[in-house]
Design an enzyme around this catalytic site. Structure first.
Site, PDB file in Angstrom:
ATOM      1  N   ASP A 148       5.392 -51.935 -73.807  1.00 30.34           N
ATOM      2  CA  ASP A 148       5.246 -50.729 -72.989  1.00 30.34           C
ATOM      3  C   ASP A 148       4.161 -49.812 -73.525  1.00 30.34           C
ATOM      4  O   ASP A 148       3.636 -48.976 -72.785  1.00 30.34           O
ATOM      5  CB  ASP A 148       6.576 -49.986 -72.833  1.00 30.34           C
ATOM      6  CG  ASP A 148       7.160 -49.494 -74.144  1.00 30.34           C
ATOM      7  OD1 ASP A 148       6.868 -50.113 -75.195  1.00 30.34           O
ATOM      8  OD2 ASP A 148       7.911 -48.514 -74.126  1.00 30.34           O
ATOM      9  N   ALA A 154      21.894 -48.731 -81.644  1.00 30.99           N
ATOM     10  CA  ALA A 154      22.211 -49.982 -80.982  1.00 30.99           C
ATOM     11  C   ALA A 154      21.036 -50.559 -80.212  1.00 30.99           C
ATOM     12  O   ALA A 154      21.119 -51.662 -79.694  1.00 30.99           O
ATOM     13  CB  ALA A 154      23.399 -49.787 -80.037  1.00 30.99           C
ATOM     14  N   SER A 172      19.637 -44.273 -77.132  1.00 34.68           N
ATOM     15  CA  SER A 172      20.409 -43.039 -77.252  1.00 34.68           C
ATOM     16  C   SER A 172      19.494 -41.828 -77.371  1.00 34.68           C
ATOM     17  O   SER A 172      19.755 -40.770 -76.791  1.00 34.68           O
ATOM     18  CB  SER A 172      21.346 -43.114 -78.453  1.00 34.68           C
ATOM     19  OG  SER A 172      20.622 -43.363 -79.646  1.00 34.68           O
ATOM     20  N   GLU A 202       9.228 -37.726 -78.299  1.00 32.85           N
ATOM     21  CA  GLU A 202       9.342 -38.859 -79.235  1.00 32.85           C
ATOM     22  C   GLU A 202       8.070 -39.011 -80.062  1.00 32.85           C
ATOM     23  O   GLU A 202       8.114 -39.168 -81.283  1.00 32.85           O
ATOM     24  CB  GLU A 202       9.622 -40.153 -78.461  1.00 32.85           C
ATOM     25  CG  GLU A 202      10.929 -40.178 -77.705  1.00 32.85           C
ATOM     26  CD  GLU A 202      12.085 -40.714 -78.524  1.00 32.85           C
ATOM     27  OE1 GLU A 202      11.891 -41.018 -79.716  1.00 32.85           O
ATOM     28  OE2 GLU A 202      13.189 -40.827 -77.956  1.00 32.85           O
ATOM     29  N   ASP A 262      11.536 -46.529 -72.156  1.00 33.04           N
ATOM     30  CA  ASP A 262      12.875 -45.982 -72.310  1.00 33.04           C
ATOM     31  C   ASP A 262      13.055 -44.721 -71.478  1.00 33.04           C
ATOM     32  O   ASP A 262      14.066 -44.539 -70.793  1.00 33.04           O
ATOM     33  CB  ASP A 262      13.157 -45.661 -73.779  1.00 33.04           C
ATOM     34  CG  ASP A 262      13.244 -46.901 -74.631  1.00 33.04           C
ATOM     35  OD1 ASP A 262      13.229 -48.019 -74.081  1.00 33.04           O
ATOM     36  OD2 ASP A 262      13.318 -46.760 -75.868  1.00 33.04           O
TER      37      ASP A 262
END
Length: 343
Positions: free
Chosen positions: A19, A102, A106, A140, A152
């Protein structure tokens, strides 16, 4: 005015680490997610209460990230101020059933949900979900220091459970696709946690950037695999570029197969993707590889690592009627692994 919003987690069905290299990706929204209650403040204080952590935390907008679980909240509120949604800090109540570390986004879900809650509190309707996704990526990249792409944020800002998103990360054009009727994508945590701030993720990004400089392109996925393989680029960067180019083509094949209801091809592409992540991009770890092998041996049509790598989850394509037996057999063989959810 108090703002409310939520965002789902996501699993990437196929298309890892491309991405930020111009490729097509295929994430799907999950039933687990994050919900936010946001009460604006007039000062620059940030007070965060989260049900996944024992104690609330107090921060200030003016402070830099410090490797704390509350960093995404502070970063999202700073971005909300930049966008004109807020004029100070906020009191946040965070409720989440997304497992930390995970590989099902999140952090992206939290950032997107906070920005949507700030939009709700402000009443600014002109800011679209796509605008929110792009802003969340800035959080981010610039505040948290994670060199991630846009996948994401787009998936959790726009997609809904039961749908996959075929996203062209070069153009940001996307298409929402129905998931298979008789099969399900099952997400299993390996028991090995990881964080995107892990230096190995950044190392892979640097190697991809080296390949872009060598080939004079911003889109590694548009290169021909044969051109990459024959180049004199140093081995690590050459392998990363080769993964990007071949993974992009696997995603295109998977999108076509999903539209055609061809689950056998979807499974085959997932299996090939994991081999590339393991051997070419070198982002897997032994417990993940063992879990993937067991998943296919137990009857999954395809299985692969999903997320940033070096731990986290696998996703497996399984027939719905045999899912429970398959899952029991897999978890019996891997006692540290656990069921997360399904798409």
């Amino acid at each position: 005015m108090t703002g409310f919003a939520s965002a789902p987690g996501r699993v990437n069905l196929i298309g890892e680490h491309i991405d930020y290299n111009g490729g097509m990706v295929l994430p799907a929204a999950l039933s687990v997610g994050v919900s936010i209650e946001l009460e604006p403040r007039e000062d620059d204080g940030v007070f965060v209460t989260a049900d996944q952590y024992d104690a609330p935390v107090e921060r200030q907008l003016s402070k830099d990230a410090k490797g704390h679980w509350s960093d995404p909240s502070v970063g999202a509120l700073r971005e909300a101020n930049t966008l004109g949604l807020l004029t100070g800090g906020a009191n946040l109540t965070v409720r989440s059933n997304i497992p930390q570390g995970a590989g099902i986004s999140s952090s992206a879900a939290l950032t997107v949900a906070i920005l949507k809650a700030a939009r709700d509190a402000s009443g600014v309707s002109a800011l679209t979900d796509q605008d929110i996704a792009i802003a969340a990526r800035r959080v981010e990249n610039e505040y948290l220091g994670v060199p991630c792409g846009i996948m994401d944020q787009f998936a959790v800002a726009i997609a809904t459970p039961g749908k996959a998103m075929a996203l062209d990360t070069a153009s940001l054009e996307y298409e929402l696709l129905d998931l298979p009727a008789n099969h399900t994508f099952v997400v299993i945590h390996s028991g090995v946690s990881r964080k995107l701030t892990d230096g190995r993720y950044k190392e892979r990004k640097v190697e991809c950037d080296e390949a872009k400089i060598y080939f004079k392109t911003d889109n590694l996925c548009a290169l021909e695999p044969e051109e990459i393989a024959a180049s004199s680029l140093h081995e690590a960067a050459r392998k990363r570029a080769l993964h990007c180019a071949t993974e992009h083509r696997r995603v295109l094949a998977t999108v076509d197969a999903l539209k055609a209801g061809d689950v056998e091809t979807i499974g085959a592409m997932m299996n090939e993707s994991h081999v590339s992540m393991r051997d070419v991009f070198e982002m897997s770890v032994a417990p993940i590889d063992a879990l993937v092998a067991s998943a296919t041996e137990a009857g999954a049509l395809g299985a692969r690592l999903t997320g940033g790598g070096f731990g986290g989850c696998i996703v497996a394509l399984v027939e719905k009627t045999g899912k429970e037996e398959w899952l029991a057999r897999l978890l019996e063989a891997h006692r540290d692994a656990w069921f997360v959810c399904e798409a």
